[in-house]
Structure formats: C-alpha cells, structure tokens
Design an enzyme around this catalytic site. Structure first.
Site, PDB file in Angstrom:
ATOM      1  N   GLY A 142      -3.333   5.288   2.732  1.00 23.56           N
ATOM      2  CA  GLY A 142      -4.121   5.442   3.953  1.00 23.56           C
ATOM      3  C   GLY A 142      -4.205   6.889   4.418  1.00 23.56           C
ATOM      4  N   THR A 143      -3.113   7.607   4.308  1.00 26.81           N
ATOM      5  CA  THR A 143      -3.103   8.993   4.786  1.00 26.81           C
ATOM      6  C   THR A 143      -4.101   9.834   3.995  1.00 26.81           C
ATOM      7  OG1 THR A 143      -0.809   8.784   5.492  1.00 26.81           O
ATOM      8  CG2 THR A 143      -1.621  11.029   5.141  1.00 26.81           C
TER       9      THR A 143
ATOM     10  N   ASN B 168      -2.377   0.638  15.195  1.00 28.47           N
ATOM     11  CA  ASN B 168      -1.098   0.347  14.555  1.00 28.47           C
ATOM     12  C   ASN B 168       0.065   0.220  15.523  1.00 28.47           C
ATOM     13  OD1 ASN B 168      -1.839   3.219  14.658  1.00 28.47           O
ATOM     14  ND2 ASN B 168       0.223   3.567  13.922  1.00 28.47           N
TER      15      ASN B 168
ATOM     16  N   GLN C 181      -4.782  -0.956   9.115  1.00 30.67           N
ATOM     17  CA  GLN C 181      -4.070  -2.114   9.681  1.00 30.67           C
ATOM     18  C   GLN C 181      -4.882  -3.398   9.584  1.00 30.67           C
ATOM     19  OE1 GLN C 181      -0.999  -2.495  10.776  1.00 30.67           O
ATOM     20  NE2 GLN C 181      -0.356  -0.368  10.659  1.00 30.67           N
TER      21      GLN C 181
ATOM     22  N   SER D 256      -5.071   0.733   2.763  1.00 37.61           N
ATOM     23  CA  SER D 256      -3.798   1.043   2.115  1.00 37.61           C
ATOM     24  C   SER D 256      -3.117  -0.246   1.682  1.00 37.61           C
ATOM     25  CB  SER D 256      -2.916   1.800   3.116  1.00 37.61           C
ATOM     26  OG  SER D 256      -1.668   2.075   2.552  1.00 37.61           O
TER      27      SER D 256
ATOM     28  N   HIS E 160      -0.034  -1.125   0.916  1.00 34.27           N
ATOM     29  CA  HIS E 160       1.279  -1.601   1.382  1.00 34.27           C
ATOM     30  C   HIS E 160       1.230  -2.313   2.739  1.00 34.27           C
ATOM     31  CE1 HIS E 160       2.773   1.491   4.390  1.00 34.27           C
ATOM     32  NE2 HIS E 160       1.805   2.200   3.850  1.00 34.27           N
TER      33      HIS E 160
ATOM     34  N   THR F  61      -4.435  11.446 -12.903  1.00 38.85           N
ATOM     35  CA  THR F  61      -4.375  10.224 -13.715  1.00 38.85           C
ATOM     36  C   THR F  61      -4.205   9.029 -12.790  1.00 38.85           C
ATOM     37  OG1 THR F  61      -3.428  11.483 -15.515  1.00 38.85           O
ATOM     38  CG2 THR F  61      -3.130   9.084 -15.601  1.00 38.85           C
TER      39      THR F  61
ATOM     40  N   CYS G 105       6.301   5.827  11.613  1.00 41.79           N
ATOM     41  CA  CYS G 105       6.521   7.238  11.288  1.00 41.79           C
ATOM     42  C   CYS G 105       7.102   8.013  12.459  1.00 41.79           C
ATOM     43  CB  CYS G 105       5.225   7.878  10.788  1.00 41.79           C
ATOM     44  SG  CYS G 105       3.802   7.469  11.767  1.00 41.79           S
TER      45      CYS G 105
HETATM   46  N1  PLP Z   1      -3.736   4.619   9.430  1.00 42.13           N
HETATM   47  C1  PLP Z   1      -3.104   3.643  10.095  1.00 42.13           C
HETATM   48  C2  PLP Z   1      -3.792   2.945  11.212  1.00 42.13           C
HETATM   49  C3  PLP Z   1      -1.807   3.277   9.736  1.00 42.13           C
HETATM   50  O1  PLP Z   1      -1.178   2.313  10.405  1.00 42.13           O
HETATM   51  C4  PLP Z   1      -1.172   3.952   8.653  1.00 42.13           C
HETATM   52  C5  PLP Z   1       0.208   3.633   8.258  1.00 42.13           C
HETATM   53  O2  PLP Z   1       1.075   3.428   9.078  1.00 42.13           O
HETATM   54  C6  PLP Z   1      -1.880   4.971   7.991  1.00 42.13           C
HETATM   55  C7  PLP Z   1      -3.166   5.267   8.407  1.00 42.13           C
HETATM   56  C8  PLP Z   1      -1.285   5.695   6.842  1.00 42.13           C
HETATM   57  O3  PLP Z   1      -1.264   4.899   5.676  1.00 42.13           O
HETATM   58  P1  PLP Z   1      -0.263   5.196   4.474  1.00 42.13           P
HETATM   59  O4  PLP Z   1       1.095   4.790   4.940  1.00 42.13           O
HETATM   60  O5  PLP Z   1      -0.767   4.345   3.351  1.00 42.13           O
HETATM   61  O6  PLP Z   1      -0.364   6.649   4.149  1.00 42.13           O
END
Ligand code: PLP
Length: 386
Positions: free
Chosen positions: A72-73, A152, A180, A200, A202, A238, A326
C-alpha cells in the site's frame, strides 16, 4: 494461557491457508525468473499474469490497468507522484483529506517541498468529507485529488464515488487509497469513477510486502522505480511471484466470503458497541453506520494513554491497537482523531478493535468483558489516569 483473540485486522491479518498453500507451491516450483524464456520462467510469468487478470476482474478493471507493487505504501507514493509529475504542466495544486494514511500525507509533504501546493480537507466529526467541501477547495490549478475509501483509524467509509464525481466533472485525476477497503467491501473502479486506486494484500489475509496499483487507461503512470523494465516498464524489479500468487488467492477468497463475513461481523460489532457503551465515559469514534465491517474505535475518559489499555488487553490474550499500527508507540495522538476535532488527551487514549472472518461469535462478549475490566483497572490506578 487465556484464549487468544486477534482483533487488530486493520493493522494486518492472518494469512489464509489457501494463500499459504499457493505461495508454497509457487516458491517450490515456480522459482524461475518471469522474464526468462524457458518453461520454469514462463510458468512463473503465467502465474503473475493470471493473478493480474483475477485482480482486474475483482476490481472491474482491465488487466493492463493493474500494476503489482510492494504494498500500500508504494502504491500510494507512486499514484500521487505519478499524477503530480504527469500533470505538473497544467497545475501544481494537490488536494487530499486530512485523515489519509501517512503514506499519502508524507508523500504530499515531499511534493510540497518540491514546489507543489497541498490542501488537506478537514473531516467532519465522523471522519468523513463531504463533496461540497471538496468543491470549495478546488482551484483552476488543481491536478490531483486523493481520498481514502475507508479510514484505517476509525473505520469510516468515505463517499468516494461522490468525491470522484466532483473531480471527474473538472477533469482532475482522482486517487483512492483502498488499502483498508479491498476485500472487506465491494469495489468496482468504474462504478467508483476513480483514476488510481491502491491496495495491499496483507489487509485481506494475503502476505505482507505485496500490493497493486490500478491506473485507469490511458493513464500510464510514470515509473517511481526504474531498472529492468518489468510491469511493462512502469515498475522495475523482478516480480514477487509468490507474493503476487498469495495476493490473488487471498483476494479471491476474501471476495467469495465477503458477504457472509460482513453479515457476521455486523452482528459481533453491534454486540461490542452495545457492551462498551455500558462503560461510563466511553465513546465510539467514527461513523456509527458507514464503517468497515467489524472495525470499531473508541476513546475513554480517564485513561492516560491507549498503549496502557493495549498492554492490559494483551495480558488477557487480546490483540488490539490504539489507532494506526505504525504509530502504536507514539506519544502523539492520532492525526486522524485530532483532525476530527478530538482533543490531544482524547486522541491519546484511543482503542481500535478490528475483526475478521477468523473471529468467533464468543470473541465479541469476551472483548467487552476484557475492555470493561481493563478500563476500570486503569482508572483505579490513579497514576495511569488523568
Ligand atoms: N493506506 C492505508 C489506509 C493503510 O491502512 C495502510 C496500512 O496500514 C497503508 C496505506 C500502507 O500499506 P502497507 O502496509 O501495505 O504499506
């Protein structure tokens, strides 16, 4: 040891067995480089392309509009930077909501230092942003709008379809952070009318370190990561074949189970909300109705820091968090709750409970009993209370 209850699914999720099995097979058998010409390579390539097709179908997109990323990041960073770079000739004003994840906020801050101007839209008390507020913030030089589908921290679902319609009417690119939301609520990119969307694995019972970016054709996002030209030249490196295989399986299973899960989690959430409402000085944060299934967030009077509550719950076998994962150990309150108008004191003592399809019915009542006991205990220990 007490029964363990995992209630931090908005931080990350248990990996589905189906994804684990598919990934193990991919790791063992399809270890060829997808760019290689021999069978072991072409098999790996086929796994990636099959996954791309399924992810596209799941979102209502074309395969050519899906790019795999490291999560996601990266998808958020890439979406914003790609849009800003592609459109900077037309204007340098960017808009996002003030409740975005830091992957969005920090990228915007960086773009600001490079000469862009950023407007962050203040949310209402429930963490949502109205289309009218967006309309007012738009300027002739606005080139990008970013709003998350679901928050989130508090779980509020934002009116992205309406926000995207405002952007579309003015031909402004629209990015939705759906990290989310994907796998938890139905998503169709055409129906939503977004140009870019991040997800994302996970967060929906897939592996960590893999995600995707949807970019609506004909927009070809300029690369953030350069190198060997994988992902049609847009994202080098890759391919994370087992990760992509795991993303596919977990997404398919999340979609197959979504309706039943949402129904069950609505029931559990109702019980938790009712139970916690009986604790004096407790408040549900976010929207009471428009929220992610099984995602609950509260603040409590008389608790000095959410981390104390999290530790007390952990001792009782419950994994939960205080706002975003985080910033779990942060001494600052959540920027989301602060933007929603909560005081620094209140936003420091947040509790986020997020359930998944792996939670059982009895988890709801056990969570309520544990939260009530922990809050009472912490309030008794005056040194930990304010
Ligand atoms: N965006 C939102 C709304 C999220 O909740 C998160 C993860 O907590 C992210 C982005 C970041 O995703 P990733 O953990 O896959 O980098």
């Amino acid at each position: 040891m007490a029964r363990q209850i995992y209630a931090d699914n908005s931080a990350t999720t248990q990996v589905a067995e189906r994804a684990v099995a598919a990934m193990a097979r991919s790791l063992r058998e399809d270890y060829g480089n997808p760019s290689a010409l021999y069978d072991r390579g072409t098999r790996a390539k086929k796994s990636v392309e099959d996954a791309r097709k399924d992810v596209a179908r799941a979102l209502g997109a074309w395969s050519s509009e899906i790019y795999f990323t490291s999560g996601g990041t990266e998808s958020d960073n890439w979406a914003l930077r790609a849009a800003a770079m592609a459109k900077k000739g037309q204007g340098r004003h960017l808009i996002a909501t003030a409740v975005e994840h830091r992957a969005v906020i920090e990228t915007l801050r960086q773009l600001e230092s490079e000469g862009f101007e950023v407007t962050l839209l203040a949310p209402d008390r429930e963490g949502s942003v109205a289309p009218e507020a967006l309309e007012k913030a738009i300027r002739p030089d606005t080139v990008l709008i970013s709003a998350m589908l679901a928050n989130n921290v508090v779980g509020t679902i934002l009116p992205v379809k309406k926000l995207a319609a405002v952007a579309r009417a003015r031909k402004i690119l629209f990015h939705a952070d759906a990290v989310q939301a994907v796998g938890r609520v139905p998503i169709d990119v055409r129906d939503l009318g977004v140009d870019l969307l991040s997800l994302s694995a996970h967060k929906f019972h897939g592996p960590k370190g893999v995600g995707a970016l949807y970019a609506k054709a004909p927009f070809n996002p300029p690369p953030l990561i350069r190198g060997g030209g994988q992902e049609r030249g847009a994202r080098s490196g890759t391919e994370n074949v087992p990760g992509i295989v795991g993303l596919r399986e977990s997404l398919l299973e999340a979609l197959e189970t979504m309706e039943e899960t949402a129904r069950r989690l609505a029931l559990y959430a109702e019980r938790i909300v009712e139970g916690i409402a009986r604790i004096p000085g407790s408040y549900l944060t976010g929207s009471p109705s428009r929220r992610l299934p099984g995602h609950l967030s509260f603040v409590f009077d008389g608790i000095f820091h959410g981390a104390l509550l999290i530790n007390a719950l952990n001792e009782r076998g419950i994994s939960a968090s205080s706002g975003a994962a985080c910033s779990a150990a942060s001494k600052e309150g959540s920027h989301v709750l602060a933007a929603m108008g909560y005081s620094e004191k209140a936003s420091l003592c947040a509790l986020r409970l997020s359930l998944s399809r792996y939670n059982a019915e009895e988890d709801a009542s056990e969570i309520v009993v544990a939260v009530a006991a922990c809050v009472a205990e912490l309030r008794r220990k005056k040194s930990f209370a304010y």
